[in-house]
Design a protein around this motif. Structure first.
Motif, PDB file in Angstrom:
ATOM      1  N   GLU A 346       0.794  -1.076   0.015  1.00 12.75           N
ATOM      2  CA  GLU A 346      -0.019  -0.026   0.199  1.00 12.75           C
ATOM      3  C   GLU A 346       1.035   1.383   0.079  1.00 12.75           C
ATOM      4  OE1 GLU A 346      -4.469  -0.637   2.077  1.00 12.75           O
ATOM      5  OE2 GLU A 346      -2.857   0.033   3.239  1.00 12.75           O
ATOM      6  N   CYS A 347       2.108   1.179   0.495  1.00  9.85           N
ATOM      7  CA  CYS A 347       3.053   2.444   0.717  1.00  9.85           C
ATOM      8  C   CYS A 347       4.152   2.377  -0.069  1.00  9.85           C
ATOM      9  CB  CYS A 347       3.269   2.612   2.223  1.00  9.85           C
ATOM     10  SG  CYS A 347       1.526   2.901   3.253  1.00  9.85           S
ATOM     11  N   TRP A 348       4.819   1.465  -0.033  1.00  8.01           N
ATOM     12  CA  TRP A 348       6.428   1.381  -0.480  1.00  8.01           C
ATOM     13  C   TRP A 348       6.133   1.024  -2.023  1.00  8.01           C
ATOM     14  CZ3 TRP A 348      10.308   2.896   2.635  1.00  8.01           C
ATOM     15  CH2 TRP A 348       9.949   3.184   3.786  1.00  8.01           C
ATOM     16  N   MET A 349       5.171   0.183  -2.341  1.00  5.22           N
ATOM     17  CA  MET A 349       5.345  -0.182  -3.806  1.00  5.22           C
ATOM     18  C   MET A 349       4.129   0.673  -4.753  1.00  5.22           C
ATOM     19  SD  MET A 349       5.248  -4.294  -3.642  1.00  5.22           S
ATOM     20  CE  MET A 349       6.359  -5.336  -2.705  1.00  5.22           C
ATOM     21  N   MET A 350       3.544   1.647  -4.003  1.00  8.35           N
ATOM     22  CA  MET A 350       2.500   2.282  -4.679  1.00  8.35           C
ATOM     23  C   MET A 350       2.974   3.248  -5.807  1.00  8.35           C
ATOM     24  SD  MET A 350       0.557   4.831  -2.108  1.00  8.35           S
ATOM     25  CE  MET A 350      -0.277   5.771  -3.556  1.00  8.35           C
ATOM     26  N   HIS A 351       2.229   3.567  -6.765  1.00 10.77           N
ATOM     27  CA  HIS A 351       2.338   4.798  -7.600  1.00 10.77           C
ATOM     28  C   HIS A 351       2.450   6.209  -7.017  1.00 10.77           C
ATOM     29  CE1 HIS A 351       2.578   2.359 -11.219  1.00 10.77           C
ATOM     30  NE2 HIS A 351       1.317   1.673 -10.657  1.00 10.77           N
ATOM     31  N   ARG A 352       3.465   6.863  -7.291  1.00 14.51           N
ATOM     32  CA  ARG A 352       3.339   8.249  -6.532  1.00 14.51           C
ATOM     33  C   ARG A 352       2.686   9.465  -7.494  1.00 14.51           C
ATOM     34  NH1 ARG A 352       9.659   8.371  -5.076  1.00 14.51           N
ATOM     35  NH2 ARG A 352       9.748   6.987  -6.895  1.00 14.51           N
ATOM     36  N   GLU A 353       2.349   9.103  -8.453  1.00 16.30           N
ATOM     37  CA  GLU A 353       1.804  10.082  -9.704  1.00 16.30           C
ATOM     38  C   GLU A 353       0.277   9.210  -9.920  1.00 16.30           C
ATOM     39  OE1 GLU A 353       2.803  12.985 -10.172  1.00 16.30           O
ATOM     40  OE2 GLU A 353       4.670  12.808  -9.396  1.00 16.30           O
ATOM     41  N   PRO A 354      -0.533  10.175 -10.116  1.00 17.19           N
ATOM     42  CA  PRO A 354      -2.106   9.653 -10.429  1.00 17.19           C
ATOM     43  C   PRO A 354      -2.133   9.036 -12.020  1.00 17.19           C
ATOM     44  CG  PRO A 354      -1.801  12.130 -11.053  1.00 17.19           C
ATOM     45  CD  PRO A 354      -0.448  11.832 -10.202  1.00 17.19           C
ATOM     46  N   TYR A 355      -2.866   8.296 -12.156  1.00 17.31           N
ATOM     47  CA  TYR A 355      -3.348   7.590 -13.519  1.00 17.31           C
ATOM     48  C   TYR A 355      -4.093   8.568 -14.365  1.00 17.31           C
ATOM     49  CZ  TYR A 355      -4.490   3.791 -16.615  1.00 17.31           C
ATOM     50  OH  TYR A 355      -4.727   3.030 -17.664  1.00 17.31           O
ATOM     51  N   THR A 356      -3.572   8.938 -15.365  1.00 11.81           N
ATOM     52  CA  THR A 356      -4.270   9.832 -16.231  1.00 11.81           C
ATOM     53  C   THR A 356      -3.854   9.687 -17.896  1.00 11.81           C
ATOM     54  OG1 THR A 356      -2.213  11.491 -16.210  1.00 11.81           O
ATOM     55  CG2 THR A 356      -3.906  11.912 -14.483  1.00 11.81           C
ATOM     56  N   GLU A 357      -4.931   9.625 -18.574  1.00 13.88           N
ATOM     57  CA  GLU A 357      -4.730   9.330 -19.869  1.00 13.88           C
ATOM     58  C   GLU A 357      -4.276   7.866 -20.197  1.00 13.88           C
ATOM     59  OE1 GLU A 357      -2.967  12.741 -21.920  1.00 13.88           O
ATOM     60  OE2 GLU A 357      -4.717  14.089 -21.141  1.00 13.88           O
ATOM     61  N   SER A 359      -2.095   5.873 -18.470  1.00  8.77           N
ATOM     62  CA  SER A 359      -0.924   5.541 -17.803  1.00  8.77           C
ATOM     63  C   SER A 359      -0.418   6.433 -16.538  1.00  8.77           C
ATOM     64  CB  SER A 359       0.068   5.625 -18.962  1.00  8.77           C
ATOM     65  OG  SER A 359       0.408   7.115 -19.291  1.00  8.77           O
ATOM     66  N   TYR A 360       0.426   5.890 -15.714  1.00 11.46           N
ATOM     67  CA  TYR A 360       0.738   6.613 -14.584  1.00 11.46           C
ATOM     68  C   TYR A 360       1.877   7.486 -15.408  1.00 11.46           C
ATOM     69  CZ  TYR A 360      -1.885   3.471 -11.473  1.00 11.46           C
ATOM     70  OH  TYR A 360      -2.998   2.902 -10.689  1.00 11.46           O
ATOM     71  N   CYS A 361       2.108   8.663 -14.441  1.00 12.18           N
ATOM     72  CA  CYS A 361       3.001   9.636 -15.087  1.00 12.18           C
ATOM     73  C   CYS A 361       4.445   9.169 -14.368  1.00 12.18           C
ATOM     74  CB  CYS A 361       2.636  11.030 -14.680  1.00 12.18           C
ATOM     75  SG  CYS A 361       1.136  11.437 -14.910  1.00 12.18           S
ATOM     76  N   CYS A 362       4.469   8.521 -13.247  1.00 11.25           N
ATOM     77  CA  CYS A 362       5.709   8.047 -12.515  1.00 11.25           C
ATOM     78  C   CYS A 362       6.460   7.125 -13.357  1.00 11.25           C
ATOM     79  CB  CYS A 362       5.242   7.857 -11.183  1.00 11.25           C
ATOM     80  SG  CYS A 362       4.264   6.481 -10.993  1.00 11.25           S
ATOM     81  N   CYS A 363       5.946   6.246 -13.964  1.00  8.36           N
ATOM     82  CA  CYS A 363       6.768   5.256 -14.507  1.00  8.36           C
ATOM     83  C   CYS A 363       6.198   4.715 -16.055  1.00  8.36           C
ATOM     84  CB  CYS A 363       6.587   4.047 -13.570  1.00  8.36           C
ATOM     85  SG  CYS A 363       5.029   3.256 -13.382  1.00  8.36           S
ATOM     86  N   GLY A 364       5.081   5.135 -16.387  1.00 12.78           N
ATOM     87  CA  GLY A 364       4.685   5.111 -17.608  1.00 12.78           C
ATOM     88  C   GLY A 364       3.446   3.778 -17.791  1.00 12.78           C
ATOM     89  N   GLU A 365       3.439   2.996 -16.621  1.00 10.20           N
ATOM     90  CA  GLU A 365       2.751   1.820 -16.671  1.00 10.20           C
ATOM     91  C   GLU A 365       1.241   2.035 -17.165  1.00 10.20           C
ATOM     92  OE1 GLU A 365       1.206  -1.569 -16.458  1.00 10.20           O
ATOM     93  OE2 GLU A 365       3.069  -1.856 -15.353  1.00 10.20           O
ATOM     94  N   ASN A 366       0.732   0.974 -18.114  1.00  8.52           N
ATOM     95  CA  ASN A 366      -0.615   1.388 -18.619  1.00  8.52           C
ATOM     96  C   ASN A 366      -1.669   0.824 -17.648  1.00  8.52           C
ATOM     97  OD1 ASN A 366       1.228   1.094 -21.567  1.00  8.52           O
ATOM     98  ND2 ASN A 366       0.186   2.861 -21.044  1.00  8.52           N
ATOM     99  N   ASN A 367      -1.367  -0.234 -16.882  1.00  9.41           N
ATOM    100  CA  ASN A 367      -2.267  -1.098 -16.149  1.00  9.41           C
ATOM    101  C   ASN A 367      -2.492  -0.238 -14.830  1.00  9.41           C
ATOM    102  OD1 ASN A 367      -4.066  -2.794 -15.072  1.00  9.41           O
ATOM    103  ND2 ASN A 367      -2.496  -4.491 -15.128  1.00  9.41           N
ATOM    104  N   GLU A 368      -3.718   0.047 -14.961  1.00 12.83           N
ATOM    105  CA  GLU A 368      -4.079   0.910 -13.675  1.00 12.83           C
ATOM    106  C   GLU A 368      -4.021  -0.066 -12.417  1.00 12.83           C
ATOM    107  OE1 GLU A 368      -7.650   4.097 -11.888  1.00 12.83           O
ATOM    108  OE2 GLU A 368      -7.873   2.750 -13.609  1.00 12.83           O
ATOM    109  N   ILE A 369      -4.208  -1.268 -12.446  1.00 12.55           N
ATOM    110  CA  ILE A 369      -4.271  -2.242 -11.182  1.00 12.55           C
ATOM    111  C   ILE A 369      -2.940  -2.709 -11.197  1.00 12.55           C
ATOM    112  CG2 ILE A 369      -5.119  -4.205 -10.034  1.00 12.55           C
ATOM    113  CD1 ILE A 369      -7.841  -3.867 -11.524  1.00 12.55           C
TER     114      ILE A 369
END
Length: 390
Positions: A346-357, A359-369
Motif C-alpha cells: 500500500e505504501c512502498w510499492m504504490m504509484h506516486r503519481e496519478p493515473y491519467t490518460e 498511464s501512470y506519470c511516474c513510470c509509464g505503466e498502462n495497467n491501472e491495477i
C-alpha cells in the motif's frame, strides 16, 4: 391426576431451584426478543439452504414459549425403570403441570449445552406441539419443521455466549446480564454472513485485483529472493521486505479463501478480519465497501493482503480483530507483521503519481491495477542489490 403420571411435591430447595431456572429461562427468551434483529429469523425471509443447517427461531415462537412457561406448575416426577424415553422434564397431558425428573437437577444452571434453561425450552416446545426430531422435508416454500431438540439447541448452542463472564460482563460481546443470549454468537453469523449479489461481485473483483497486484510485484522484482534476504535486511532496515516464499503463500491462500460479511462487527472501525483457526474465510465489514478500490493507503486490496497475512500466522499489531480467536501459524523469522506486509504494497510499492490518460506519470505503466517499478520499494531494492552484489 391422569393415569400413569404420578407426581409428588418438591422439597423447599427443589422448589427454589426450579423457580430460579424458570426465571433464568424467561429472562433468556426475553433477551432473545430484544436481540431479534441479530438472532431471530425474519418472517417471510428465504434463508435457502441455511434453513437446513441452522435451527431458525422466529419471534412468534419465542413469545409462545414465554407464555407457555409462565402458565405451568412444577412437581416432582419419579420415573420407573421402563420409562427410558422420558427426559429430564415431562409435561402432563391433561394438566398445566411439568414433572421434574432427577436428571433435571444434574444439569447446568446457566445457558449452555445440557442446561436447565435449555431443558425448559425443550419442554415448552413439546407443549406447543413440536416433536423430538426435525422433519427435513419442505412444505411448499415453508422452512423445514423444527423439532423440540433443535429449538433447545438454537439457544444452548447457537445463541449462547462463548466468552467468560468477567468483571460484570461477557468478554465476547460486553453483555452485562448473565441470563442472556449473545449478539456475537454463531446464530448471528449464520443469519447475517451471506453476501448479496452486489457484494459478491465486488469481493471477487477485489480478489482478482489483489492477485494482479501480487503477481505484478513479482514480475517487477519488488520482492526479494529468499537467498538475498538476510544480506538485504542489513541495508534496508526501514523497508518491509517481502520474500518470494511469502508472496507465493499469499497468492495460494488468497485464491482459496471464501468471503462472508459481518454487518455488525464487534469493533465498529474494522474493515475486515479473518475467520477462526483452520477457516479459509474472510469476513467483510460495512467499512470495507467504502474503502478505495485502487492500491493506496486504506484500500480494499491492502485489507485483503492484511487479512491473508493474518491467516498465514502474521500478527496484526495496529488493531485487534473482532474474532476472539487469534490466527496461528509459523511466524516469519524476520519478525514481519501483517501490517508490515500490507504497508509494503500500500505504501512502498504504490504509484506516486496519478493515473491519467491511460498511464501512470511516474513510470509509464498502462495497467491501472499495478505496482510501480519506480516506487520507493523499487528504488531502494535496486540500490541495496547493487551494494550487495558489488
Amino acid at each position: 391426576m391422569s393415569a400413569g403420571f404420578e407426581l409428588g411435591p418438591l422439597t423447599e430447595d427443589e422448589d427454589r431451584m426450579v423457580l430460579e431456572a424458570q426465571f433464568r429461562t424467561l429472562s433468556i427468551l426475553e433477551d432473545a426478543l430484544k436481540k431479534t434483529r441479530w438472532l431471530l429469523a425474519e418472517p417471510g425471509r428465504d434463508y435457502g439452504l441455511q434453513a437446513r443447517n441452522v435451527p431458525l427461531i422466529s419471534p412468534e415462537l419465542v413469545e409462545d414459549l414465554i407464555q407457555t412457561l409462565q402458565q405451568f406448575e412444577f412437581l416432582k416426577y419419579e420415573k420407573t425403570k421402563y420409562e427410558i424415553g422420558i427426559g429430564a422434564l415431562y409435561p402432563a397431558s391433561s394438566f398445566p403441570v411439568i414433572g421434574l425428573c432427577s436428571e433435571f437437577w444434574q444439569r447446568h444452571e446457566n445457558l449452555s449445552f445440557c442446561s436447565r434453561p435449555g431443558s425448559l425450552i425443550k419442554t415448552g416446545a413439546h407443549i406447543l406441539g413440536y416433536h423430538d426430531s426435525d422433519k427435513f422435508w419442505m412444505e411448499g416454500n415453508q422452512r423445514p419443521v423444527l423439532g423440540a431438540s433443535r429449538i433447545s439447541e438454537a439457544f444452548e448452542v447457537w445463541m449462547r455466549h462463548k466468552g467468560e463472564y468477567v468483571n460484570g460482563s461477557f468478554v465476547c460481546c460486553g453483555e452485562k446480564s448473565i441470563q442472556s443470549v449473545c449478539e456475537n454468537s454463531d446464530m448471528r453469523f449464520a443469519l447475517h454472513c451471506t453476501l448479496n449479489e452486489e457484494q459478491k461481485d465486488l469481493a471477487e473483483t477485489t480478489r482478482k485485483a489483489t492477485l494482479t497486484i501480487l503477481y505484478d510485484a513479482l514480475n517487477k522484482e519488488l520482492i526479494v529472493d529468499d537467498s538475498h534476504l538476510i544480506h538485504l535486511q542489513g541495508c534496508a532496515v526501514m523497508l518491509p521486505l517481502i520474500p518470494q516464499t511469502l508472496l507465493a503463500k499469499l497468492i495460494m491462500k488468497l485464491e482459496k479463501v471464501t468471503f462472508k460479511c459481518d454487518s455488525r462487527p464487534r469493533h465498529e472501525a474494522i474493515f475486515a478480519y479473518p475467520g477462526g483457526k483452520a477457516q479459509d474465510v474472510i469476513y467483510l465489514c460495512p467499512l470495507f465497501w467504502l474503502q478505495n478500490e485502487r492500491l493506496r493507503n486504506g484500500s480494499r486490496i491492502g485489507t485483503l493482503i492484511l487479512c491473508v497475512s493474518q491467516m498465514l500466522g502474521y500478527r496484526h499489531v495496529l488493531d485487534r480483530t473482532s474474532n476472539p480467536e487469534e490466527p496461528t501459524g509459523p511466524q516469519d523469522p524476520h519478525l514481519l507483521t501483517a501490517d508490515d506486509i500490507c504497508s509494503a504494497f500500500e505504501c512502498w510499492m504504490m504509484h506516486r503519481e496519478p493515473y491519467t490518460e491511460g498511464s501512470y506519470c511516474c513510470c509509464g505503466e498502462n495497467n491501472e491495477i499495478s505496482v510501480c517499478r519506480k516506487s520507493i520499494m523499487g528504488t531502494e531494492l535496486r540500490q541495496c542489490l547493487r551494494e550487495y552484489l558489488a
